[in-house]
Write an enzyme that holds these catalytic residues in place. Structure first.
Site, PDB file in Angstrom:
ATOM      1  N   GLU A   1       0.827  -1.216   0.000  1.00 29.24           N
ATOM      2  CA  GLU A   1       0.000   0.000   0.000  1.00 29.24           C
ATOM      3  C   GLU A   1       0.861   1.266   0.000  1.00 29.24           C
ATOM      4  OE1 GLU A   1      -3.357  -1.515   3.202  1.00 29.24           O
ATOM      5  OE2 GLU A   1      -2.003   0.120   3.697  1.00 29.24           O
TER       6      GLU A   1
ATOM      7  N   CYS B   1      -2.468   0.830   8.715  1.00 27.61           N
ATOM      8  CA  CYS B   1      -1.651   0.530   7.558  1.00 27.61           C
ATOM      9  C   CYS B   1      -1.461  -0.976   7.403  1.00 27.61           C
ATOM     10  CB  CYS B   1      -0.305   1.213   7.761  1.00 27.61           C
ATOM     11  SG  CYS B   1       1.015   0.490   6.867  1.00 27.61           S
TER      12      CYS B   1
HETATM   13  C1  LIG Z   1       3.757   1.073   9.776  1.00 26.30           C
HETATM   14  S1  LIG Z   1       5.132   1.814  10.558  1.00 26.30           S
HETATM   15  C2  LIG Z   1       6.365   1.801   9.277  1.00 26.30           C
HETATM   16  C3  LIG Z   1       7.656   2.457   9.664  1.00 26.30           C
HETATM   17  C4  LIG Z   1       8.504   1.746  10.704  1.00 26.30           C
HETATM   18  N1  LIG Z   1       8.490   0.352  10.572  1.00 26.30           N
HETATM   19  C5  LIG Z   1       8.083   2.161  12.103  1.00 26.30           C
HETATM   20  O1  LIG Z   1       7.599   1.316  12.838  1.00 26.30           O
HETATM   21  O2  LIG Z   1       8.283   3.319  12.424  1.00 26.30           O
HETATM   22  C6  LIG Z   1       4.691   3.530  10.638  1.00 26.30           C
HETATM   23  C7  LIG Z   1       4.007   3.954  11.898  1.00 26.30           C
HETATM   24  O3  LIG Z   1       2.716   3.360  11.966  1.00 26.30           O
HETATM   25  C8  LIG Z   1       2.452   3.026  13.306  1.00 26.30           C
HETATM   26  N2  LIG Z   1       1.418   2.012  13.423  1.00 26.30           N
HETATM   27  C9  LIG Z   1       1.520   0.702  13.123  1.00 26.30           C
HETATM   28  N3  LIG Z   1       0.359   0.074  13.405  1.00 26.30           N
HETATM   29  C10 LIG Z   1      -0.482   1.003  13.893  1.00 26.30           C
HETATM   30  C11 LIG Z   1      -1.835   0.960  14.366  1.00 26.30           C
HETATM   31  N4  LIG Z   1      -2.527  -0.164  14.401  1.00 26.30           N
HETATM   32  N5  LIG Z   1      -2.387   2.118  14.786  1.00 26.30           N
HETATM   33  C12 LIG Z   1      -1.684   3.276  14.753  1.00 26.30           C
HETATM   34  N6  LIG Z   1      -0.409   3.377  14.325  1.00 26.30           N
HETATM   35  C13 LIG Z   1       0.184   2.247  13.901  1.00 26.30           C
HETATM   36  C14 LIG Z   1       3.808   2.553  13.767  1.00 26.30           C
HETATM   37  O4  LIG Z   1       3.940   2.491  15.133  1.00 26.30           O
HETATM   38  C15 LIG Z   1       4.742   3.553  13.165  1.00 26.30           C
HETATM   39  O5  LIG Z   1       4.927   4.648  14.016  1.00 26.30           O
END
Ligand SMILES: C[S@@+](CC[C@H](N)C(=O)[O-])C[C@H]1O[C@@H](n2cnc3c(N)ncnc32)[C@H](O)[C@@H]1O
Ligand code: SF4
Length: 357
Positions: free
Chosen positions: A89, A335
């Site tokens: 995505e 995401c």
């Molecule tokens: C998907 S991650 C990708 C980048 C990297 N792996 C990281 O963790 O920073 C990007 C952000 O989305 C947040 N995130 C992941 N799952 C989430 C959720 N269910 N609700 C809110 N934020 C979320 C993560 O904590 C991170 O800060």
């Protein structure tokens, strides 16, 4: 030409005849900076050169499978399929100011396996190639051209851990910031990481103006390890040491991402711990409301009152705080969530039939 995003490869392939160089520049400007389709941009070059470009460049390693436009705000989710059938995505975010950001993926799945993250729960971790990461930008700009817009800021906050894919990430940043290709300044890029110390330092050294976000989520080692299995091998003290080593200027603060989870990360004592952790660190704190995901029923997002109280404590301690408001709530919650199950299934098939990989 092995990699179109490698500027030196263009020179080696086409030499330096001034007319060819001029028309290739025009082609790249149209294709990469102005969002023209590959075919339209090709019409700018001499037929003999166009034939070579057409046969040697694979312009779109990703197939756009679906586009979802939010009816609530200016977000558009793009779902892409890789040649193995796995999905990734990207999200286009159109701010009221007219500025457009793009959130891109660096991996399919993620080895950090965070409990709250749909991507971490896909049961796979595969790196996207540099071409696949860049194609997200190319295709987003092509869609935005119809609206007279261009991606202005690029955040590596989509699926995956960019610092688990460092070689490709560095190639991507080199291409994005090359004046001959995409021509973004480093300040327009933000890399979000769960915290891989050596790679954070390497990135900082090579690209000192690229913005960095650390997904901290808790300043208590046990709580953090419970949420982020990978954190068992990276202690908070090691993370703090790393943050202190980054070459941060007044203009460039590290962004601390902090997920607001009821009774786990949002209590007064959690705020006090966070303030202690951030002492002497030039940080901006971004509080993230939790989007619930499949398979994490034990986690609940904080109430607004708890979030506001938390923010207030941080502000009193002198830290700039923002509360992230989620764009595109109607087109996908967290995401990776739309495609979590689909990728799980395809990954299972690929494992059962490794010849297909
Ligand atoms: C998907 S991650 C990708 C980048 C990297 N792996 C990281 O963790 O920073 C990007 C952000 O989305 C947040 N995130 C992941 N799952 C989430 C959720 N269910 N609700 C809110 N934020 C979320 C993560 O904590 C991170 O800060
Ligand atoms: S939050 Fe980031 S590090 Fe954690 S699993 Fe998701 S993508 Fe990976």
């Amino acid at each position: 030409m092995p990699h179109w995003y490698d500027v030196t490869a263009w020179n080696e392939r086409f030499g330096n005849d001034s007319q060819t160089v001029h028309s290739l520049r025009k082609f790249r400007t149209r294709w990469l900076k102005q969002g023209w389709s590959f075919a339209d941009a090709l019409s700018e070059v001499a037929p003999s050169v166009a034939a070579v470009l057409q046969s040697e460049i694979e312009p779109h390693p990703l197939a756009l499978a679906e586009r979802l436009d939010s009816q609530l705000d200016g977000a558009t989710k793009l779902l892409f399929r890789t040649d193995q059938g796995l999905m990734i995505e990207s999200v286009i975010l159109r701010a009221g100011t007219g500025r457009t950001s793009l959130c891109i993926s660096s991996q399919i799945g993620c080895a950090a396996a965070c409990r709250f993250c749909a991507t971490g729960q896909m049961g796979i971790a595969r790196n996207l190639s540099a071409a696949q990461i860049l194609d997200q930008v190319v295709q987003a700009n092509q869609l935005l051209r119809e609206e007279d817009r261009r991606v202005r800021n690029i955040v590596f906050m989509g699926m995956g851990e960019p610092l688990h894919n460092p070689a490709n990430l560095h190639e991507v940043i080199t291409a994005l910031t090359s004046p001959l290709l995409f021509d973004y300044s480093q300040q327009r890029l933000l890399v979000s990481t769960v915290g891989i110390p050596d790679e954070m330092l390497r990135l900082d050294e090579r690209f000192p103006s690229v913005n960095l976000a650390l997904s901290l989520h808790s300043a208590n080692d046990l709580v953090r390890q419970d949420l982020i299995p990978l954190a068992k091998s990276v202690s908070l003290s090691r993370l703090k040491e790393t943050l202190l080593q980054l070459q941060l200027s007044d203009r460039r603060q590290v962004m601390i991402e902090y997920l607001m989870l009821e009774d786990r990360t949002d209590r007064v004592e959690d705020a006090e711990k966070l303030i202690g952790f951030l002492k002497n660190i030039h940080a901006h704190v971004n509080l993230i409301p939790y989007n619930s995901i499949d398979g994490a029923d034990h986690l609940r997002g904080s109430t607004q009152a708890a979030r506001d109280r938390f923010a207030e404590l941080l502000k009193q301690a002198g830290f700039p705080v923002t509360i992230r408001y989620s764009l595109g709530a109607d087109i996908a919650a967290a995401c990776g969530q739309l495609i979590q199950r689909e990728n799980r299934e395809i990954a299972k098939q690929l494992r059962a039939n490794p010849a297909a990989t």
